[in-house]
Design a protein around this motif. Sequence first.
Motif, short mmCIF file in Angstrom:
data_model
loop_
_atom_site.label_atom_id
_atom_site.label_comp_id
_atom_site.label_asym_id
_atom_site.label_seq_id
_atom_site.Cartn_x
_atom_site.Cartn_y
_atom_site.Cartn_z
N ALA A 12 0.85 -1.20 0.00
CA ALA A 12 0.00 0.00 0.00
C ALA A 12 0.88 1.24 0.00
O ALA A 12 0.58 2.24 -0.68
N GLY A 44 -2.80 -3.16 -3.45
CA GLY A 44 -2.42 -2.01 -2.63
C GLY A 44 -3.43 -0.90 -2.78
O GLY A 44 -3.81 -0.24 -1.80
N GLU A 47 -6.49 -1.50 -0.81
CA GLU A 47 -6.26 -1.21 0.61
C GLU A 47 -6.37 0.29 0.89
O GLU A 47 -6.94 0.72 1.89
#
Lengths: 222, 490
Positions: A12, A44, A47
């Motif tokens: 992330a 990522g 997220e």
Amino acid sequence: MTTQALRPSDRAEEVLERLWIETWEGNRRSIPLTDASLKGHEEGLAELFHEELARLHDGQVELTPAGLAQATQTVRRHRLAERLLTDVLEIEPVQMDVAACGIEHSLREGVDEAVCTLLGHPERCPHGKPIPPGACCRRAAKQAEREVAPLCNLRPGQSGRIAYVQTGEARKLQKLMAMGVLPGKTVRLIQGFPSYVFQVGHSQFAVDEGMARTIFVRLGEK
Amino acid sequence: MSVLLSVAPATEIVRYPPALAQALARLEPLLTADYGLTRRAVALLLLQGDAEMLELVRRLDPANAAAVAAIVSEAARESEQPLTYAVALARQAATEELLAETVSLPDPSGRSLAETISQLTIRPLTGLPILLAVLYFGLYQFVGQFGAGVLVGLLEDDLFGGLINPWLTAVVEQLVPWPPLQALLVGEYGVLTLAMTYAIALILPIVGTFFLVFSVIEDSGYLPRLALLIDRVFKLIGLNGRAVIPMVLGFGCDTMATIVTRVLETKRERVIATLLMALAIPCSAQLGVVLGLLSFNPGALAIWAAAVGSIFLLVGFLAARVLPGEQPSFYMELPPLRLPQPANVLAKTYARMEWYFLEVLPIFVFASVLIWLGQLTGLFDLFIAAVQPAMLALGLPQEAAVVFLFGFFRRDYGAAGLYDLADKGLLTGVQVVVAAVTLTLFVPCVAQFSVMIKERGLRTALAIFAFIVPFAFAVGVGLNALLTALGVTL
């Protein structure tokens, strides 16, 4: 600040970085979801959307204010890591990029400030891109004036103890020593323009900027 | 002397850092000869890089010289700071200790008058007006009006013109039957009538008053303060504030000032200073006559000053760009300001006057002889004819050629010749200014030129000379064209 939110995972953070570079540094508000730089980073990105660090709007991805703040710090850590590897460890550029990606995630919770201070608060990464400043940089800018300063930075009437004389030229050093400019002695600046006039002991001298720059004074001490 | 080597060392007052102390301990046994100093002193000098001492060791202790050099270079390598610095630090620490135990210093609270005045002289806002005041009263009034005006008038017109010269002329004409010899002695450019008259009636009062003023300024401690004010300007022309002394002296006598350029640190500075002195700094004799010449119109004086001043800065600036070398640092001690001591002032003035009379004056007498020869052989007329086109370009009448020729032999001769021409009404105001500017920029007098050769070498002196001749004329031509084009009348 980082203690509240759950720490973003490494991947992330990678996306955060890219988003920062593409939008903030690239002077754009957002980039399309299909942009090349986001390829392969869907997890990522997901997220980030979940943590509300980035949002999707009309097919464009942009950082939220919270995301921007985090991203700035991430980029700072990455570029500090690059500086650490290049300056201190003298790693070759090819290996440096890979290593920096690994190290940056470890520079948290004060470690980044320690590294930044060690490196002397650098302003640019080895690639020439600016390093976002941290709190330590802002503190240092103010405090440096209160520690050791060259004679030419003093205001008329200020005095202090000579900390050291920094010049590689033997001749300049000899002239200064002959004037009695040695560490530990008190010096008082009388005037800065058009030449630097100062008093050491019971004698007064005039020098130009080239010489005044080499005398470093610890201010305020008597 | 050898007794000193066997005296047991007293408790060491100065404690050197361990590495240095070790090096000392290793060096001392190796110094077996008699150096006239204690072994420790010699070792300290060696560690500080004294080349002469090392040479002495090579001569007196040849067997150990290599080992000595090895120890010294090892100590220098291992030390983080230059060894002279480390030694100075150790000595300073010892001094501080001694002082703390023995001396109590009063806290300097109130400011003395001298300190207040000193502050006024070094702040630009008050310092510059003070400088201008010093220049005005010192140079213009005392040297110009009093020296060049009153004293010269008394000596030249009354004493020599009225009494001595007529008497001399009569005597010589009686004793010496041969006209050319008469001319040599008492003619228009005679050794006795002109050379001696000028030496005593013109040079003596002008140069004397200048040296007097200079000595007063020097003794008061004002010169370093002047130096720090003009350092920045001087840096533009490749010099630094320390050059203020030879430059200011140049306004008295450029010959002496050219010798004084020895105080400048780098060769580059010395060459630039010599060039500027040869080109744009009029000596007091020339200055006195030029001021008298141009006083008829303050505008003329202003133009002359502006032209010479800007050429000074321009040529200095260009020379600084062209000549290779680095800019030296400016550093100067400021002694406290104090009232000049009459005994000091008189001693300094006397010393300079004595030098002047013994070194420069004979050359001037010799120049008079050369002029006499030139006239006799007709070389002068040849020269005047050859230089005519230059005079035309300057807008001057043909007679002005003589002025420049004489200007080489003696700067004041040239200016005086110009004065005569103006007096006779042969020149317009503009022509006077153009001639004065060109003459001021023109070549140095023969005395100065010979010193230039001695100090800077023949090549540099000739190069400067070769530059000045066409340049001075070019400036004159340009100025003439400019003033004519602007329709200036003076």
